[in-house]
Design a protein around this motif. Structure first.
Motif, PDB file in Angstrom:
ATOM      1  N   HIS A   8       0.755  -1.063  -0.051  1.00  0.00           N
ATOM      2  CA  HIS A   8       0.159   0.005  -0.019  1.00  0.00           C
ATOM      3  C   HIS A   8       0.665   1.151  -0.001  1.00  0.00           C
ATOM      4  O   HIS A   8       1.979   1.142   0.455  1.00  0.00           O
ATOM      5  N   VAL A  58       0.569   5.312   1.527  1.00  0.00           N
ATOM      6  CA  VAL A  58      -0.016   6.045   2.511  1.00  0.00           C
ATOM      7  C   VAL A  58       0.736   7.321   2.631  1.00  0.00           C
ATOM      8  O   VAL A  58       1.794   7.328   2.896  1.00  0.00           O
ATOM      9  N   GLN A  78       1.127  11.585   4.352  1.00  0.00           N
ATOM     10  CA  GLN A  78       0.858  12.164   5.474  1.00  0.00           C
ATOM     11  C   GLN A  78       1.740  13.635   5.303  1.00  0.00           C
ATOM     12  O   GLN A  78       2.498  13.997   5.470  1.00  0.00           O
ATOM     13  N   GLN A 110      -0.937  16.356   9.505  1.00  0.00           N
ATOM     14  CA  GLN A 110      -1.989  15.833   9.206  1.00  0.00           C
ATOM     15  C   GLN A 110      -2.134  14.515   9.402  1.00  0.00           C
ATOM     16  O   GLN A 110      -1.204  13.509   9.866  1.00  0.00           O
ATOM     17  N   ARG A 111      -3.284  13.757   9.060  1.00  0.00           N
ATOM     18  CA  ARG A 111      -3.701  12.380   9.277  1.00  0.00           C
ATOM     19  C   ARG A 111      -3.062  11.464   8.148  1.00  0.00           C
ATOM     20  O   ARG A 111      -2.722  11.935   7.178  1.00  0.00           O
ATOM     21  N   LEU A 112      -3.056  10.153   8.508  1.00  0.00           N
ATOM     22  CA  LEU A 112      -2.466   9.471   7.473  1.00  0.00           C
ATOM     23  C   LEU A 112      -3.615   9.370   6.422  1.00  0.00           C
ATOM     24  O   LEU A 112      -4.760   9.343   6.648  1.00  0.00           O
ATOM     25  N   TRP A 134      -4.787   7.159   2.893  1.00  0.00           N
ATOM     26  CA  TRP A 134      -4.535   5.949   1.826  1.00  0.00           C
ATOM     27  C   TRP A 134      -4.689   6.306   0.631  1.00  0.00           C
ATOM     28  O   TRP A 134      -5.584   6.851   0.018  1.00  0.00           O
ATOM     29  N   TYR A 186       4.715   7.039   2.369  1.00  0.00           N
ATOM     30  CA  TYR A 186       5.149   5.623   2.977  1.00  0.00           C
ATOM     31  C   TYR A 186       4.468   4.398   2.179  1.00  0.00           C
ATOM     32  O   TYR A 186       3.486   4.586   1.529  1.00  0.00           O
ATOM     33  N   PHE A 244      -1.439  -3.078   8.487  1.00  0.00           N
ATOM     34  CA  PHE A 244      -0.082  -2.648   7.883  1.00  0.00           C
ATOM     35  C   PHE A 244       0.931  -3.038   8.827  1.00  0.00           C
ATOM     36  O   PHE A 244       1.018  -2.181   9.886  1.00  0.00           O
ATOM     37  N   TRP A 292       6.180  -1.159   7.544  1.00  0.00           N
ATOM     38  CA  TRP A 292       6.416   0.400   6.780  1.00  0.00           C
ATOM     39  C   TRP A 292       7.403   0.641   6.535  1.00  0.00           C
ATOM     40  O   TRP A 292       8.576   0.327   6.991  1.00  0.00           O
ATOM     41  N   GLY A 312       9.655   6.184   4.882  1.00  0.00           N
ATOM     42  CA  GLY A 312       8.844   7.491   4.322  1.00  0.00           C
ATOM     43  C   GLY A 312       9.675   8.235   3.289  1.00  0.00           C
ATOM     44  O   GLY A 312      10.904   7.871   3.511  1.00  0.00           O
ATOM     45  N   TYR A 355      -2.670   2.163  15.320  1.00  0.00           N
ATOM     46  CA  TYR A 355      -1.190   2.310  14.811  1.00  0.00           C
ATOM     47  C   TYR A 355      -0.639   3.490  15.916  1.00  0.00           C
ATOM     48  O   TYR A 355      -1.456   4.438  16.297  1.00  0.00           O
ATOM     49  N   SER A 364       7.790   6.180  11.373  1.00  0.00           N
ATOM     50  CA  SER A 364       6.751   5.729  10.636  1.00  0.00           C
ATOM     51  C   SER A 364       5.625   4.848  11.618  1.00  0.00           C
ATOM     52  O   SER A 364       6.124   4.545  12.904  1.00  0.00           O
ATOM     53  N   TYR A 380      -3.766   6.235  15.484  1.00  0.00           N
ATOM     54  CA  TYR A 380      -4.702   6.446  14.513  1.00  0.00           C
ATOM     55  C   TYR A 380      -5.408   4.984  14.606  1.00  0.00           C
ATOM     56  O   TYR A 380      -4.832   3.841  14.666  1.00  0.00           O
ATOM     57  N   VAL A 426      -9.674   1.341   2.295  1.00  0.00           N
ATOM     58  CA  VAL A 426      -9.000   1.633   3.433  1.00  0.00           C
ATOM     59  C   VAL A 426      -9.110   3.028   4.060  1.00  0.00           C
ATOM     60  O   VAL A 426      -9.155   3.956   3.253  1.00  0.00           O
ATOM     61  N   PHE A 441      -8.486   5.770   7.303  1.00  0.00           N
ATOM     62  CA  PHE A 441      -7.960   6.141   8.695  1.00  0.00           C
ATOM     63  C   PHE A 441      -8.596   7.205   9.407  1.00  0.00           C
ATOM     64  O   PHE A 441      -9.302   8.025   8.686  1.00  0.00           O
ATOM     65  N   GLY A 442      -8.711   7.128  10.698  1.00  0.00           N
ATOM     66  CA  GLY A 442      -9.005   7.990  11.580  1.00  0.00           C
ATOM     67  C   GLY A 442      -8.215   9.145  11.538  1.00  0.00           C
ATOM     68  O   GLY A 442      -7.279   9.409  10.882  1.00  0.00           O
ATOM     69  N   GLY A 443      -8.849  10.370  12.128  1.00  0.00           N
ATOM     70  CA  GLY A 443      -8.012  11.719  12.275  1.00  0.00           C
ATOM     71  C   GLY A 443      -6.817  11.747  13.076  1.00  0.00           C
ATOM     72  O   GLY A 443      -6.164  12.697  13.012  1.00  0.00           O
TER      73      GLY A 443
END
Lengths: 117, 107
Positions: free
Chosen positions: A35, A37, A39, A43-45, A47, A95, A104, A107, A110, B35, B42, B86, B96, B98-100
């Motif tokens: 995958h 991903v 960031q 901010q958030r991850l 996908w 990532y 996941f 990883w 990055g 996570y 990471s 997360y 997929v 993810f939450g904030g």
């Protein structure tokens, strides 16, 4: 132990494309689902999509499906993510990650992509 | 599209129990992962398939998922647990999500 080693940082101009690589150690690459991903700073991850390294089949997030292409080279156990038409908001850490048992589990470290004119 | 909602921040005193929630429509019908991400690093999976803990993850990390809320619980929280957390789920339409993220502060 499986590791994912990503390519180095990139600096690109708006409108350009970037291609990031993710090389897997070990000899079972074709059994992986890789995958991508990203960031953005603070901010958030987010996908972006995945590739089945064995079959080459892919699935992309609707947000990126017009601009992202994920490929793999089984001869070098490497997955690639190319993002086109870059804009400032694409500046982020990208990532790669392997999915196993719905998680996941591994990883990469990055790859920082900077978008600046 | 499917969304997961987390509180932006949670604070806990050392040695106490921290609970971080993740909410989504019928989330209990999906598998949830959690996570941990420390600054400049990471993410690391600490819980998968709602309740399972990968090898090497301390027993103080546990998870649950029912109804519309999944919860990550950290018992006997330590300073080293301070990080962003997360949640993540798989959805048939979004694939997929993810939450904030939740910033856990140990103070």
């Amino acid at each position: 132990q499986v590791q994912l080693v990503q390519s180095g940082a990139e600096v690109k101009k708006p409108g350009a494309s970037v291609k990031v690589s993710c090389k897997a150690s070990g000899n079972t690459f074709t059994s992986y689902v890789i995958h991508w991903v990203r960031q953005a700073p603070g901010q958030r991850l987010e996908w972006m999509g995945w590739i089945n390294a064995g079959s080459g089949s892919t699935k992309y997030s609707q947000k990126f499906q017009d601009r992202v292409t994920i490929t793999r080279d089984t001869s070098t156990s490497t997955a690639y993510m190319e993002l086109s038409s870059l804009r400032s908001e694409d500046a982020a850490v990208y990532y790669c990650a392997r999915s196993l048992s719905d998680a996941f589990d591994i990883w990469g470290r990055g790859t920082t992509v900077t978008v600046s004119s | 599209s499917y969304e997961l909602t987390q509180p932006p921040s949670v604070s806990v005193s050392p040695g106490q129990t921290a609970s971080i929630t993740c909410s989504g429509d019928k989330l209990g019908d999906k598998f949830v992962c959690w996570y941990q991400q420390k600054p400049g690093q990471s993410p690391v999976v600490v819980i998968y398939q709602d309740i399972k803990r990968p090898s090497g993850i301390p027993e103080r990390f546990s998870g649950s998922n029912s109804g519309s809320t999944a919860t990550l619980t950290i018992s006997g929280t330590q300073a080293m647990d301070e990080a962003d957390y997360y949640c993540q789920a798989w959805d048939i339409s979004t694939a997929v999500v993810f939450g904030g993220g939740t910033k856990l502060t140990v103070l």
